[in-house]
Design a protein around this motif. Sequence first.
Motif, PDB file in Angstrom:
ATOM      1  N   GLN A  99       0.815  -1.208   0.000  1.00  0.00           N
ATOM      2  CA  GLN A  99       0.000   0.000   0.000  1.00  0.00           C
ATOM      3  C   GLN A  99       0.854   1.266   0.000  1.00  0.00           C
ATOM      4  O   GLN A  99       0.465   2.278  -0.607  1.00  0.00           O
ATOM      5  N   GLU A 102       1.945   1.668  -3.559  1.00  0.00           N
ATOM      6  CA  GLU A 102       0.842   2.201  -4.356  1.00  0.00           C
ATOM      7  C   GLU A 102       0.724   3.714  -4.175  1.00  0.00           C
ATOM      8  O   GLU A 102       0.513   4.455  -5.158  1.00  0.00           O
ATOM      9  N   ARG A 115       0.337   4.122   8.021  1.00  0.00           N
ATOM     10  CA  ARG A 115       1.094   3.259   7.116  1.00  0.00           C
ATOM     11  C   ARG A 115       2.589   3.337   7.440  1.00  0.00           C
ATOM     12  O   ARG A 115       3.291   2.328   7.437  1.00  0.00           O
TER      13      ARG A 115
END
Length: 283
Positions: A99, A102, A115
């Motif tokens: 992620q 991304e 994150r």
Amino acid sequence: MSATLPPAAHIAAVSLLGPGLRDWPAAAEVLAGHAAWQPAPTVLTAPQILPPAERRRTGRMVKLALTLGLEAVAAAGADAATLATIFSSSSGDGLNCHQICEALASEDRQISPTRFHNSVHNAAAGYWSIATGATAPASVLCAHDASFSAGLLEAVVQVAVERIACLLIAYDTDYPAPLRSVRPVPDAFGVALLLTPKPAQGSFGRLSLQLTQACADRLHDPALEALRASIPAARSLPLLTAIARGQGGRVVLDYLDGTQLAADLAADSAGASSGLRNVAACR
């Protein structure tokens, strides 16, 4: 290490979670040959012991590590806050890494603080201290595919030298595509061992370790052997098989190229037979 007595510790508790292995009692039935292994995705939930805010932020790796540690501590009736702890994993949180990549590949390129802090290798140790109030020393290891054996060696040496109980938590989680093409870990798997300097009630036996050049053991069951080979933390399965069967003997575990880890398991009291019926010589 060979010039002196090898480091040793007693196994006070075991927990396990992986594909088709929902906990240690169910896994022990499979590893002992009393039940067939039925493949199923690993189910992970955030432990309720975490405060709600932290529970919402946890990823798969943290959920796995905390679940394993808490189950082992509960099985032994130990106090998690006082235990020295070893966290050992072959790599980071694969989904979180995906992620972040991304986000970096997007036009925005903003990475959320959640994150980011979940991307560090010691994230599980941080959540563990929040959940349990632990203030005892914690070590976080990474040795790629050798991470289980590296963690086991570190934990047993701590017990033998410091004469303290030590909780080993070894765990890995899967990577989504396209990262899976270069790191093909298919699912989450982990094991926790609570090791003590003296035998306790219900101990699984005495474990001593030595380095060896013998090749690592494999499992007779093709499906379990495939699981062992596909997830680094599952390299623990030959040792867990010996524990599940309640039998003494030597298990050789994958470690480094040209050097493996010999784990000698002996009963704390008379009566254990030798030999590991479910573990074959390496092929």
